[in-house]
Scaffold this active site. Sequence first.
Site, PDB file in Angstrom:
ATOM      1  N   LYS A 170      33.453  56.004  68.718  1.00 10.82           N
ATOM      2  CA  LYS A 170      34.082  55.395  69.901  1.00 10.82           C
ATOM      3  C   LYS A 170      35.082  56.391  70.492  1.00 10.82           C
ATOM      4  O   LYS A 170      36.122  56.657  69.902  1.00 10.82           O
ATOM      5  CB  LYS A 170      34.844  54.114  69.531  1.00 10.82           C
ATOM      6  N   GLY A 201      34.269  52.075  74.567  1.00  7.88           N
ATOM      7  CA  GLY A 201      34.830  50.734  74.761  1.00  7.88           C
ATOM      8  C   GLY A 201      36.296  50.684  74.416  1.00  7.88           C
ATOM      9  O   GLY A 201      36.919  51.717  74.125  1.00  7.88           O
ATOM     10  N   GLY A 203      39.794  49.754  72.404  1.00  7.48           N
ATOM     11  CA  GLY A 203      40.232  49.770  71.013  1.00  7.48           C
ATOM     12  C   GLY A 203      40.187  48.394  70.387  1.00  7.48           C
ATOM     13  O   GLY A 203      39.702  48.211  69.269  1.00  7.48           O
ATOM     14  N   VAL A 206      35.838  47.431  70.471  1.00  9.50           N
ATOM     15  CA  VAL A 206      34.922  48.304  69.728  1.00  9.50           C
ATOM     16  C   VAL A 206      35.621  48.893  68.489  1.00  9.50           C
ATOM     17  O   VAL A 206      35.067  48.875  67.378  1.00  9.50           O
ATOM     18  CB  VAL A 206      34.389  49.427  70.655  1.00  9.50           C
ATOM     19  N   GLY A 207      36.858  49.399  68.694  1.00  8.59           N
ATOM     20  CA  GLY A 207      37.591  50.002  67.563  1.00  8.59           C
ATOM     21  C   GLY A 207      37.863  48.977  66.480  1.00  8.59           C
ATOM     22  O   GLY A 207      37.690  49.246  65.281  1.00  8.59           O
ATOM     23  N   GLU A 245      44.722  60.491  61.420  1.00 11.78           N
ATOM     24  CA  GLU A 245      45.467  61.631  61.982  1.00 11.78           C
ATOM     25  C   GLU A 245      46.384  61.038  63.025  1.00 11.78           C
ATOM     26  O   GLU A 245      45.933  60.637  64.094  1.00 11.78           O
ATOM     27  CB  GLU A 245      44.522  62.635  62.648  1.00 11.78           C
ATOM     28  N   CYS A 279      49.371  66.698  69.145  1.00 15.02           N
ATOM     29  CA  CYS A 279      50.069  66.012  68.040  1.00 15.02           C
ATOM     30  C   CYS A 279      50.876  66.989  67.195  1.00 15.02           C
ATOM     31  O   CYS A 279      51.849  66.599  66.568  1.00 15.02           O
ATOM     32  CB  CYS A 279      49.090  65.204  67.208  1.00 15.02           C
ATOM     33  N   GLU A 376      57.685  60.441  69.007  1.00 14.23           N
ATOM     34  CA  GLU A 376      56.722  61.333  69.660  1.00 14.23           C
ATOM     35  C   GLU A 376      56.694  61.006  71.147  1.00 14.23           C
ATOM     36  O   GLU A 376      56.333  59.888  71.534  1.00 14.23           O
ATOM     37  CB  GLU A 376      55.346  61.113  69.032  1.00 14.23           C
TER      38      GLU A 376
HETATM   39  P1  NAD Z   1      46.040  54.878  70.846  1.00 15.03           P
HETATM   40  O1  NAD Z   1      46.374  55.220  69.449  1.00 15.03           O
HETATM   41  O2  NAD Z   1      46.399  53.540  71.359  1.00 15.03           O
HETATM   42  O3  NAD Z   1      44.456  55.038  71.056  1.00 15.03           O
HETATM   43  C1  NAD Z   1      43.673  55.981  70.350  1.00 15.03           C
HETATM   44  C2  NAD Z   1      42.303  55.367  70.089  1.00 15.03           C
HETATM   45  O4  NAD Z   1      42.444  54.204  69.288  1.00 15.03           O
HETATM   46  C3  NAD Z   1      41.590  54.925  71.357  1.00 15.03           C
HETATM   47  O5  NAD Z   1      40.214  55.172  71.211  1.00 15.03           O
HETATM   48  C4  NAD Z   1      41.857  53.430  71.391  1.00 15.03           C
HETATM   49  O6  NAD Z   1      40.879  52.717  72.085  1.00 15.03           O
HETATM   50  C5  NAD Z   1      41.827  53.089  69.908  1.00 15.03           C
HETATM   51  N1  NAD Z   1      42.580  51.904  69.527  1.00 15.03           N
HETATM   52  C6  NAD Z   1      43.758  51.475  70.041  1.00 15.03           C
HETATM   53  N2  NAD Z   1      44.152  50.354  69.422  1.00 15.03           N
HETATM   54  C7  NAD Z   1      43.211  50.063  68.490  1.00 15.03           C
HETATM   55  C8  NAD Z   1      43.035  49.018  67.542  1.00 15.03           C
HETATM   56  N3  NAD Z   1      43.929  48.049  67.413  1.00 15.03           N
HETATM   57  N4  NAD Z   1      41.957  49.040  66.741  1.00 15.03           N
HETATM   58  C9  NAD Z   1      41.042  50.017  66.852  1.00 15.03           C
HETATM   59  N5  NAD Z   1      41.140  51.024  67.741  1.00 15.03           N
HETATM   60  C10 NAD Z   1      42.211  51.059  68.547  1.00 15.03           C
HETATM   61  O7  NAD Z   1      46.610  55.999  71.746  1.00 15.03           O
HETATM   62  P2  NAD Z   1      46.791  55.965  73.319  1.00 15.03           P
HETATM   63  O8  NAD Z   1      47.058  54.605  73.867  1.00 15.03           O
HETATM   64  O9  NAD Z   1      45.627  56.668  73.872  1.00 15.03           O
HETATM   65  O10 NAD Z   1      48.147  56.781  73.435  1.00 15.03           O
HETATM   66  C11 NAD Z   1      49.385  56.165  73.066  1.00 15.03           C
HETATM   67  C12 NAD Z   1      50.273  57.133  72.344  1.00 15.03           C
HETATM   68  O11 NAD Z   1      49.649  57.537  71.127  1.00 15.03           O
HETATM   69  C13 NAD Z   1      50.530  58.448  73.049  1.00 15.03           C
HETATM   70  O12 NAD Z   1      51.522  58.391  73.975  1.00 15.03           O
HETATM   71  C14 NAD Z   1      50.866  59.357  71.909  1.00 15.03           C
HETATM   72  O13 NAD Z   1      52.204  59.262  71.551  1.00 15.03           O
HETATM   73  C15 NAD Z   1      50.033  58.845  70.801  1.00 15.03           C
HETATM   74  N6  NAD Z   1      48.832  59.665  70.593  1.00 15.03           N
HETATM   75  C16 NAD Z   1      48.819  60.496  69.549  1.00 15.03           C
HETATM   76  C17 NAD Z   1      47.723  61.283  69.327  1.00 15.03           C
HETATM   77  C18 NAD Z   1      47.663  62.196  68.157  1.00 15.03           C
HETATM   78  O14 NAD Z   1      46.753  63.016  68.075  1.00 15.03           O
HETATM   79  N7  NAD Z   1      48.588  62.123  67.257  1.00 15.03           N
HETATM   80  C19 NAD Z   1      46.638  61.241  70.190  1.00 15.03           C
HETATM   81  C20 NAD Z   1      46.673  60.364  71.277  1.00 15.03           C
HETATM   82  C21 NAD Z   1      47.782  59.577  71.451  1.00 15.03           C
END
Ligand code: NAD
Length: 470
Positions: A170, A201, A203, A206-207, A245, A279, A376
């Site tokens: 995903k 999709g 989070g 699909v997640g 990660e 990150c 962060e």
């Molecule tokens: P997020 O963690 O919300 O999303 C990352 C992935 O997880 C996406 O594919 C999302 O659809 C999925 N996801 C979200 N909630 C989920 C759940 N409950 N169950 C399963 N899957 C889920 O990140 P974001 O909204 O894209 O960004 C928010 C913040 O996260 C950023 O501002 C940043 O601080 C941080 N971030 C960190 C990294 C990293 O590599 N450490 C990468 C992206 C974002």
Amino acid sequence: MQNLDKLFFNGDWSASRGNEWLPVINPATETEIARVPAGTATDVDAAVAAAKAAFPAWSATTIEERKQLLVAIADGMQARFDELVDAVSSSMGCPAATAAWLQIEGPIEGMRLFADSLDQIEIEQTMGNSLVVREAVGVCGFINPWNYPLHQFVGKVGAALAAGCTMVVKPSEQTPLQDYLMAEIMADAGVPAGVFNLVPGRGQVVGSRLSQHPDVDMVSFTGSTRAGIEIAKAAAPSVKRVTQELGGKSPYIITPEADLAAAVRYGVEDVMLNSGQTCTALTRMLVHRSQYQQATEIAKGVAESLVVGTGEDAFLGPMSSSMQQQRVLEYIAKGQDEGARLLCGGKAQQVDGKGFYVEPTIFADVSNEMEIAREEIFGPVLCMIAYDSVEEAVEIANDTPYGLSSAVYADNEENALKLARQIRAGQCYMNGAQFSYHAPFGGYKQSGNGREFSVIGVEEFMEVKAIQRP
Ligand code: NAD
């Protein structure tokens, strides 16, 4: 790229069971450039069933067969290099010239290195009278973010293929395009039906279904600590393996003996690259108090020299979305409220009247207790912190809930190494070093569990069986 209106499973493109769409917005132009289906829980179930059916045959392939396939995929990526650059750059904003080396070349190397890593794994070992064998863990669910979308895809998919696993991927809602290209590249390279499945999709839909699914043996996630925790909780009842990660707030110690100009430039560029959406970004720069004033002047000069935009000479592009831009601006306001001194930047910016940009921003007089030093920000924002002794610098470096990355700039390797050994983080860059796909990558503390890339990254996708001999 075709089939953006479909999902990929069991070796073919099919329509989603749902009727919702996810727009892909170019953050530099603020325009919709594509849309993909928002997959449903039923789509996930079908993809998992395909991955489960493909597992027995795929996990029984030989090391040599899997090596050849990984090389063929890397060759396919190379052949479609420009399309991969465009897919990543247009959906998350990294300027194309930078995306080419930062976001695409590296992952192609990473995919190739997974083939080499199979030569280093001891698939079978004798321990006492036991035969110890490593076997693929099973069906994997992968949940990725938007900041390095191809890198994160390769770290999971390449390692899982090498280990003999099958998978459902995903991508982030914001950046599905490179995954569609990879589905085509992998099918052309000969990945058997059902081994790789793609369900874009949300989070929460699909997640979440992937995390809970009883037939998914392992979930690997990259993204925010918030989502990482939710995924681990959702996965707990089915006792599946979870690797994460997550975020970072990485420290960078510049010792008093270091080449200050070179060290400060390295640190500023590291944070501003990919608009701070990295990150591992070295967002806490620790400088000896006797050199602090001079270091802030150098840092300001470097930041102000960086070109913002999407052209050939651009160093940093827009934030990946207007939401991310808002988040970063809120942190900048918070930093000012907390009493940090804004050295440069701090405002939203547009290029040719468009785009979700944030100016390269540096805060001086930051204390490690401030929120901008603890959380962060994920934007082009550097915090400069003064220290009085190297012992204190190490203490500040380790005073964080995170432990993803770190760096040390000293006068020589020996002195840098002494400090590198004292920092509690999964990576440490010494004296201006760069990321290496040969090494394992992952975090200590709340930066995650498990490692990606290298032979260690492949072993994450393996179970260990002890066969007892009489
Ligand atoms: P997020 O963690 O919300 O999303 C990352 C992935 O997880 C996406 O594919 C999302 O659809 C999925 N996801 C979200 N909630 C989920 C759940 N409950 N169950 C399963 N899957 C889920 O990140 P974001 O909204 O894209 O960004 C928010 C913040 O996260 C950023 O501002 C940043 O601080 C941080 N971030 C960190 C990294 C990293 O590599 N450490 C990468 C992206 C974002």
